[in-house]
Design a protein around this motif. Structure first.
Motif, short mmCIF file in Angstrom:
data_model
loop_
_atom_site.label_atom_id
_atom_site.label_comp_id
_atom_site.label_asym_id
_atom_site.label_seq_id
_atom_site.Cartn_x
_atom_site.Cartn_y
_atom_site.Cartn_z
N GLY A 43 27.96 18.14 41.91
CA GLY A 43 28.88 17.03 41.75
C GLY A 43 28.86 16.38 40.39
O GLY A 43 29.23 15.22 40.24
N ASN A 44 28.45 17.15 39.36
CA ASN A 44 28.35 16.60 38.01
C ASN A 44 29.33 17.29 37.06
O ASN A 44 29.86 18.37 37.35
CB ASN A 44 26.92 16.77 37.48
N ASN A 45 29.53 16.66 35.90
CA ASN A 45 30.42 17.20 34.88
C ASN A 45 29.68 18.27 34.09
O ASN A 45 28.62 18.00 33.52
CB ASN A 45 30.86 16.05 33.95
N PRO A 46 30.23 19.50 34.00
CA PRO A 46 29.52 20.57 33.32
C PRO A 46 29.74 20.64 31.82
O PRO A 46 29.32 21.60 31.18
CB PRO A 46 30.10 21.82 34.00
N VAL A 47 30.42 19.64 31.24
CA VAL A 47 30.66 19.69 29.80
C VAL A 47 29.33 19.64 29.06
O VAL A 47 28.31 19.19 29.60
CB VAL A 47 31.55 18.52 29.32
N LYS A 48 29.33 20.09 27.80
CA LYS A 48 28.09 20.22 27.05
C LYS A 48 27.62 18.88 26.50
O LYS A 48 27.65 18.62 25.31
CB LYS A 48 28.25 21.24 25.94
N ASP A 49 27.19 18.00 27.41
CA ASP A 49 26.51 16.78 27.00
C ASP A 49 25.11 17.15 26.52
O ASP A 49 24.61 18.24 26.80
CB ASP A 49 26.41 15.80 28.17
N PRO A 50 24.45 16.25 25.80
CA PRO A 50 23.06 16.53 25.42
C PRO A 50 22.22 16.82 26.65
O PRO A 50 22.40 16.20 27.71
CB PRO A 50 22.62 15.23 24.72
N ILE A 175 24.24 26.62 29.54
CA ILE A 175 25.01 25.75 28.64
C ILE A 175 24.27 25.58 27.33
O ILE A 175 24.85 25.66 26.25
CB ILE A 175 25.27 24.39 29.33
N TRP A 176 22.97 25.34 27.42
CA TRP A 176 22.10 25.20 26.24
C TRP A 176 21.17 26.39 26.20
O TRP A 176 20.44 26.66 27.16
CB TRP A 176 21.30 23.90 26.31
N GLY A 177 21.18 27.14 25.08
CA GLY A 177 20.29 28.28 24.93
C GLY A 177 18.86 27.86 24.65
O GLY A 177 18.57 26.68 24.39
N VAL A 178 17.95 28.82 24.67
CA VAL A 178 16.53 28.54 24.50
C VAL A 178 16.26 27.84 23.17
O VAL A 178 15.54 26.83 23.12
CB VAL A 178 15.71 29.84 24.61
N ALA A 179 16.81 28.34 22.08
CA ALA A 179 16.56 27.74 20.76
C ALA A 179 17.07 26.31 20.71
O ALA A 179 16.40 25.42 20.15
CB ALA A 179 17.22 28.58 19.67
#
Length: 229
Positions: A43-50, A175-179
């Motif tokens: 139920g959350n927004n999947p945009v690339k927030d921090p 969404i966020w890669g390992v690096a």
């Protein structure tokens, strides 16, 4: 002078490394909502927030899986399969371009979650400690070193419960890669050797019951088997 203690200190938590030797664990960091489909199912927004982070107690680690207990005070215990990053070095404000140089290796792990307690905590604006920090709530496979397995980018991660496929995705779906995760986290915490980072779970999380067998895997790299008792 010989140090004295009010009780005998416990030994450090270690995880075997494929091919021999052991990896000593210092801290356990976890990333929340790092797969788009999982963010949506929660139920959350999947945009690339921090990215946001929480921690598990080091004592929640169960090296190489095996039997784990269904925790008390919950009626909804969920599986969450995750890629785990094991650091060999660290620092503060690490650049994305340098971040992978700090990775010793990778494992597959389970971020077991008391979902009912987490849902209640979210509604009340409270921390997730009781939801995420249960005893034996972080089973983890052996670590595969970068020298042995290379860096992981597009491998398949999956979880089966009693033989039925419940979670499956490619690591490139994060969404966020390992690096990026390492770099961002190091802005707020001085990372050090022995730090583990659970990198988030794909869609398909769900409840487990006593007697269930969970098999988590990263294709061609490592596998973890857990029995809920």
């Amino acid at each position: 002078m010989t140090k004295s203690f009010i009780f005998s200190p416990k030994g450090s938590i270690v995880i075997p490394v494929l091919g021999g030797t052991n990896y000593p664990v210092r801290r356990v960091y976890c990333v929340g909502r790092n797969y788009e489909a999982h963010a949506l199912e929660m139920g959350n927004n999947p945009v690339k927030d921090p990215p946001f982070f929480f921690m598990k107690p080091v004592e929640s680690i169960v090296s190489e899986g095996g039997e784990i207990a269904y925790p008390p005070e919950t009626k909804e215990y969920h599986h969450e399969v995750e890629l785990v990053v094991a650091l060999k070095s660290g620092g503060i404000s690490i650049r994305v371009a340098d971040a992978l140089n700090h990775v010793f290796g990778y494992a597959v792990g389970l971020d077991m979650t008391r979902r009912d307690l987490q849902t209640e905590a979210k509604k009340m604006g409270r921390p997730w400690d009781f939801a995420k920090g249960a005893d034996q709530s972080a089973p983890i496979s052996r670590v595969c070193s970068v020298e042995e397995c290379g860096h992981l980018y597009n491998e398949k991660i999956s979880l089966r419960v009693n033989g039925n496929l419940k979670q499956e995705a490619k690591l490139s779906d994060m969404i966020w890669g390992v690096a990026e995760i390492i770099s961002y986290l190091s802005k707020y915490q001085t990372l050090q050797p022995g730090d583990l980072i659970f990198t988030g779970t794909p869609a398909g999380v769900g409840p487990v019951d006593k007697g269930d067998q969970l098999v988590a895997a990263i294709s061609g790299v490592t596998k973890l088997t857990v029995q809920i008792n």
